[in-house]
Design a protein around this motif. Sequence first.
Motif, PDB file in Angstrom:
ATOM      1  N   LYS A   1     -82.759 -10.678-102.017  1.00 55.29           N
ATOM      2  CA  LYS A   1     -83.517 -10.184-100.862  1.00 55.29           C
ATOM      3  C   LYS A   1     -83.732  -8.681-100.765  1.00 55.29           C
ATOM      4  CE  LYS A   1     -82.702 -10.516 -95.575  1.00 55.29           C
ATOM      5  NZ  LYS A   1     -82.019 -10.732 -94.633  1.00 55.29           N
ATOM      6  N   GLN A   2     -82.655  -7.801-101.271  1.00 49.06           N
ATOM      7  CA  GLN A   2     -82.938  -6.618-101.004  1.00 49.06           C
ATOM      8  C   GLN A   2     -83.731  -5.831-102.161  1.00 49.06           C
ATOM      9  OE1 GLN A   2     -78.755  -5.246-101.295  1.00 49.06           O
ATOM     10  NE2 GLN A   2     -78.598  -5.167 -99.125  1.00 49.06           N
ATOM     11  N   ILE A   3     -83.792  -6.682-103.291  1.00 51.24           N
ATOM     12  CA  ILE A   3     -84.991  -6.198-104.491  1.00 51.24           C
ATOM     13  C   ILE A   3     -86.209  -6.667-103.759  1.00 51.24           C
ATOM     14  CG2 ILE A   3     -85.752  -6.868-106.720  1.00 51.24           C
ATOM     15  CD1 ILE A   3     -82.739  -7.073-107.501  1.00 51.24           C
ATOM     16  N   SER A   4     -86.498  -7.903-103.293  1.00 47.93           N
ATOM     17  CA  SER A   4     -87.807  -8.114-102.738  1.00 47.93           C
ATOM     18  C   SER A   4     -88.067  -7.108-101.777  1.00 47.93           C
ATOM     19  CB  SER A   4     -87.496  -9.498-102.033  1.00 47.93           C
ATOM     20  OG  SER A   4     -87.151 -10.547-102.936  1.00 47.93           O
ATOM     21  N   VAL A   5     -87.467  -6.344-100.936  1.00 45.73           N
ATOM     22  CA  VAL A   5     -87.629  -5.534 -99.846  1.00 45.73           C
ATOM     23  C   VAL A   5     -88.070  -4.292-100.714  1.00 45.73           C
ATOM     24  CG1 VAL A   5     -86.949  -4.005 -98.136  1.00 45.73           C
ATOM     25  CG2 VAL A   5     -86.235  -6.309 -98.141  1.00 45.73           C
ATOM     26  N   VAL A   6     -87.529  -3.923-101.611  1.00 48.85           N
ATOM     27  CA  VAL A   6     -87.752  -2.770-102.480  1.00 48.85           C
ATOM     28  C   VAL A   6     -89.167  -2.978-103.130  1.00 48.85           C
ATOM     29  CG1 VAL A   6     -87.298  -1.078-104.494  1.00 48.85           C
ATOM     30  CG2 VAL A   6     -85.323  -1.984-103.077  1.00 48.85           C
ATOM     31  N   CYS A   7     -89.355  -4.071-103.737  1.00 46.20           N
ATOM     32  CA  CYS A   7     -90.813  -4.308-104.438  1.00 46.20           C
ATOM     33  C   CYS A   7     -91.786  -4.376-103.244  1.00 46.20           C
ATOM     34  CB  CYS A   7     -90.800  -5.941-104.883  1.00 46.20           C
ATOM     35  SG  CYS A   7     -89.837  -5.654-106.368  1.00 46.20           S
TER      36      CYS A   7
ATOM     37  N   LYS B   1     -73.730  -4.464-101.476  1.00 47.71           N
ATOM     38  CA  LYS B   1     -74.722  -5.247-100.388  1.00 47.71           C
ATOM     39  C   LYS B   1     -74.573  -4.491 -99.025  1.00 47.71           C
ATOM     40  CE  LYS B   1     -74.483  -9.590-103.041  1.00 47.71           C
ATOM     41  NZ  LYS B   1     -74.271 -11.021-102.932  1.00 47.71           N
ATOM     42  N   ASP B   2     -73.938  -3.588 -98.795  1.00 47.22           N
ATOM     43  CA  ASP B   2     -73.823  -2.798 -97.584  1.00 47.22           C
ATOM     44  C   ASP B   2     -75.368  -2.187 -97.414  1.00 47.22           C
ATOM     45  OD1 ASP B   2     -73.530  -0.462 -95.795  1.00 47.22           O
ATOM     46  OD2 ASP B   2     -71.830  -2.058 -95.244  1.00 47.22           O
ATOM     47  N   VAL B   3     -76.065  -2.499 -96.383  1.00 46.14           N
ATOM     48  CA  VAL B   3     -77.185  -1.810 -96.036  1.00 46.14           C
ATOM     49  C   VAL B   3     -77.205  -0.372 -95.916  1.00 46.14           C
ATOM     50  CG1 VAL B   3     -79.398  -1.958 -94.582  1.00 46.14           C
ATOM     51  CG2 VAL B   3     -78.192  -4.092 -95.070  1.00 46.14           C
ATOM     52  N   LYS B   4     -76.403   0.105 -94.973  1.00 45.86           N
ATOM     53  CA  LYS B   4     -76.356   1.592 -94.770  1.00 45.86           C
ATOM     54  C   LYS B   4     -75.880   2.494 -95.930  1.00 45.86           C
ATOM     55  CE  LYS B   4     -76.068   0.942 -89.751  1.00 45.86           C
ATOM     56  NZ  LYS B   4     -75.256   1.577 -88.457  1.00 45.86           N
ATOM     57  N   GLN B   5     -74.664   1.976 -96.509  1.00 44.55           N
ATOM     58  CA  GLN B   5     -73.948   2.761 -97.402  1.00 44.55           C
ATOM     59  C   GLN B   5     -74.495   2.680 -98.892  1.00 44.55           C
ATOM     60  OE1 GLN B   5     -69.496   1.929 -97.590  1.00 44.55           O
ATOM     61  NE2 GLN B   5     -69.393   2.052 -95.392  1.00 44.55           N
ATOM     62  N   SER B   6     -75.192   1.439 -98.987  1.00 45.94           N
ATOM     63  CA  SER B   6     -75.611   1.299-100.519  1.00 45.94           C
ATOM     64  C   SER B   6     -77.138   1.270-100.626  1.00 45.94           C
ATOM     65  CB  SER B   6     -74.969   0.152-101.005  1.00 45.94           C
ATOM     66  OG  SER B   6     -73.745   0.395-101.016  1.00 45.94           O
ATOM     67  N   PHE B   7     -77.754   0.114 -99.924  1.00 44.71           N
ATOM     68  CA  PHE B   7     -79.255  -0.023 -99.995  1.00 44.71           C
ATOM     69  C   PHE B   7     -80.177   1.072 -99.745  1.00 44.71           C
ATOM     70  CE2 PHE B   7     -83.048  -2.206 -98.314  1.00 44.71           C
ATOM     71  CZ  PHE B   7     -83.654  -2.613 -99.665  1.00 44.71           C
ATOM     72  N   ILE B   8     -79.994   1.488 -98.213  1.00 45.08           N
ATOM     73  CA  ILE B   8     -80.878   2.459 -98.057  1.00 45.08           C
ATOM     74  C   ILE B   8     -80.717   3.762 -98.670  1.00 45.08           C
ATOM     75  CG2 ILE B   8     -81.196   3.960 -95.994  1.00 45.08           C
ATOM     76  CD1 ILE B   8     -80.445   2.087 -94.268  1.00 45.08           C
ATOM     77  N   PRO B   9     -79.901   4.473 -99.054  1.00 46.91           N
ATOM     78  CA  PRO B   9     -79.894   5.580-100.262  1.00 46.91           C
ATOM     79  C   PRO B   9     -80.808   5.105-101.415  1.00 46.91           C
ATOM     80  CG  PRO B   9     -77.673   5.391 -99.256  1.00 46.91           C
ATOM     81  CD  PRO B   9     -78.369   4.074 -98.802  1.00 46.91           C
ATOM     82  N   ILE B  10     -80.314   3.897-101.957  1.00 47.67           N
ATOM     83  CA  ILE B  10     -80.887   3.638-103.230  1.00 47.67           C
ATOM     84  C   ILE B  10     -82.381   3.288-103.127  1.00 47.67           C
ATOM     85  CG2 ILE B  10     -81.063   1.532-104.903  1.00 47.67           C
ATOM     86  CD1 ILE B  10     -78.136   1.218-104.678  1.00 47.67           C
ATOM     87  N   MET B  11     -82.777   2.659-102.019  1.00 51.73           N
ATOM     88  CA  MET B  11     -84.160   2.457-101.891  1.00 51.73           C
ATOM     89  C   MET B  11     -84.897   3.649-101.403  1.00 51.73           C
ATOM     90  SD  MET B  11     -85.948  -0.192 -98.894  1.00 51.73           S
ATOM     91  CE  MET B  11     -87.785  -0.056 -98.539  1.00 51.73           C
TER      92      MET B  11
END
Length: 400
Positions: A187-193, A140-150
């Motif tokens: 929440k993060q999945i919603s941002v990706v969608c 759930k870490d935005v910088k380390q996980s979410f941004i690279p995935i998105m």
Amino acid sequence: MDKLLARTKGDRWIWLIVIMLSIISMMAVYSSTGTLAYQKGTGAESYLIKHMAMIFGGIALMYISHKLDYRYYSGISKVLMVITIPLLLYTLLFGSHVNDASRWVAIPGTGLTFQTSDLAKLALITYLARTLSRKQENIKDVKQSFIPIMGSVCVVFILIALANLSTALMLFGVSVLLLIMGRISVKQISVVCLAGVVLLAGVVLLGPRRATYRSRINAFMHPELANPDKSFQADHAKIAIATGGVFGKGPGNSTERNYLPQSYSDFIYATIIEEYGLLGGLSVMAIYLFLLYRCVKIVTKAPKAFGALLAAGLSFSLTIQAFANMAIAVGLGPVSGVPLPLVSMGGTSILFTSVAFGIILSVSRHIDENEQQAKVEQGENTANERRSKKVVVGEILEVA
């Protein structure tokens, strides 16, 4: 034959599915390329031989892929992503143009082309499986996980969507499914969608193929008002399905193959129904459903998150693509260039599909080996317990 069977590991049902789809493919391609062969002044046998060469080449790649430990694909995924993104950009700028779309790259010295989106599917799915499995502790870490995935999902989506929107949408859907399985927050999945919707709107409204996308959607939504040239393929696909009946016209007796421009690729399912009827169409659908069932079993048994996510992503990609192709053929969606996996005549797309099957079988092989090892260890433990009991009983008797 026994030695060959002994060397093939993994789910035997998946091997059988591949053989069945290959046989169906050869029969359907041979039947549907007659008109194309006549136009080119050659025999349909030449197309069959080329197609068979691709199928056997695909089976060879599948065998090699399934012999590799699936964990090696974790490291390969980073290399694939580094290669894929520049290759997709190169395809958009300098790729071969067919039907106003730049989707193919010529292989120098071979006369062959390959669709870079096929490589992109393998690259993105393996990369997401690797990233999601390795970052579970801080998922759930935005910088380390979410941004690279998105970032990886959105970049690959936009580069494919500019030339091949249908493939991009399916790959985006598979990516979202993997994010859900990888425990990404809602929440993060919603941002990706949301980002996907924005990119989709940009492609449809401002992209280089916006006129094509709009005309296809209008032809699907309002067929009575559509230009006959725009609904030509969909209309003849419906005629093929309607005239096929329950039992079909028989192998090689299709008439709509003479009118359908893509009867051997995008609309091969319509040709199958025309020749083999409703029963043939349902049989093909059942094969893909059974494939999904066997793959889900592999996912549930996989001991590691990477293996489960890898098998899930590849199996979802194959089955979603299959049902998208069948839905388009029967008029449940707008026309698009989506082939039927391992059935349509598609050259290198068969090879990439075979590699995907091989990776799934590699995960299955690893599961089988673990189960066999567990049985051996259990047998050894049981034998040791029996020996210990015999020793204890002997000592008691001696004392007595």
